[in-house]
Design a protein around this motif. Structure first.
Motif: not given
Length: 66
Positions: A25-30
Protein backbone atom coordinates in the motif's frame (compact mmCIF):
# COMPACT_ATOMS: atom_id res chain seq x y z
CA UNK A 1 14.99 22.00 -1.84
CA UNK A 2 14.31 18.47 -2.99
CA UNK A 3 15.37 14.99 -2.06
CA UNK A 4 17.18 14.25 -5.34
CA UNK A 5 16.80 10.50 -4.80
CA UNK A 6 14.20 9.54 -2.30
CA UNK A 7 12.80 6.25 -1.14
CA UNK A 8 13.83 3.15 -3.02
CA UNK A 9 11.03 1.93 -5.28
CA UNK A 10 10.48 -0.95 -7.66
CA UNK A 11 9.12 -1.06 -11.22
CA UNK A 12 5.57 -0.73 -9.85
CA UNK A 13 6.48 2.44 -7.88
CA UNK A 14 6.06 0.49 -4.63
CA UNK A 15 8.33 1.65 -1.80
CA UNK A 16 10.80 -1.05 -0.75
CA UNK A 17 11.74 -1.90 2.82
CA UNK A 18 15.31 -2.37 4.07
CA UNK A 19 15.33 -5.91 2.66
CA UNK A 20 14.15 -4.83 -0.78
CA UNK A 21 10.58 -6.06 -0.37
CA UNK A 22 7.58 -3.89 -1.37
CA UNK A 23 5.74 -2.29 1.55
CA UNK A 24 2.02 -3.07 0.97
CA UNK A 25 0.00 0.00 0.00
CA UNK A 26 2.95 2.42 -0.03
CA UNK A 27 3.95 4.01 -3.33
CA UNK A 28 6.21 6.91 -4.28
CA UNK A 29 6.79 8.94 -7.43
CA UNK A 30 8.81 11.89 -8.63
CA UNK A 31 11.64 12.99 -6.36
CA UNK A 32 10.07 11.11 -3.45
CA UNK A 33 10.90 7.84 -5.19
CA UNK A 34 14.46 7.56 -6.38
CA UNK A 35 14.74 3.81 -6.90
CA UNK A 36 14.19 3.68 -10.66
CA UNK A 37 16.74 6.38 -11.40
CA UNK A 38 19.17 5.20 -8.77
CA UNK A 39 20.89 7.37 -6.21
CA UNK A 40 21.49 10.27 -8.60
CA UNK A 41 19.34 13.18 -9.57
CA UNK A 42 19.42 13.50 -13.33
CA UNK A 43 17.51 16.78 -13.43
CA UNK A 44 15.84 18.59 -16.26
CA UNK A 45 13.18 16.87 -18.33
CA UNK A 46 14.08 13.49 -16.88
CA UNK A 47 12.75 14.55 -13.49
CA UNK A 48 9.45 15.66 -15.03
CA UNK A 49 9.11 12.46 -17.05
CA UNK A 50 9.86 10.41 -13.93
CA UNK A 51 7.25 12.26 -11.89
CA UNK A 52 4.55 11.93 -14.53
CA UNK A 53 5.22 8.32 -15.47
CA UNK A 54 5.72 6.94 -11.97
CA UNK A 55 2.94 9.13 -10.57
CA UNK A 56 0.47 7.54 -12.98
CA UNK A 57 1.84 4.06 -12.30
CA UNK A 58 1.75 4.57 -8.53
CA UNK A 59 -1.84 5.86 -8.73
CA UNK A 60 -2.98 2.91 -10.82
CA UNK A 61 -1.33 0.40 -8.49
CA UNK A 62 -2.66 2.10 -5.36
CA UNK A 63 -6.19 2.17 -6.80
CA UNK A 64 -6.01 -1.49 -7.74
CA UNK A 65 -4.98 -2.49 -4.22
CA UNK A 66 -1.63 -4.01 -5.21
Amino acid sequence: MCTHAGLEIDHNAAVLDERGRPIPGLFAAGEAGGGVLGSRYVGGGNAVANALTLGRLAGQNAASGR
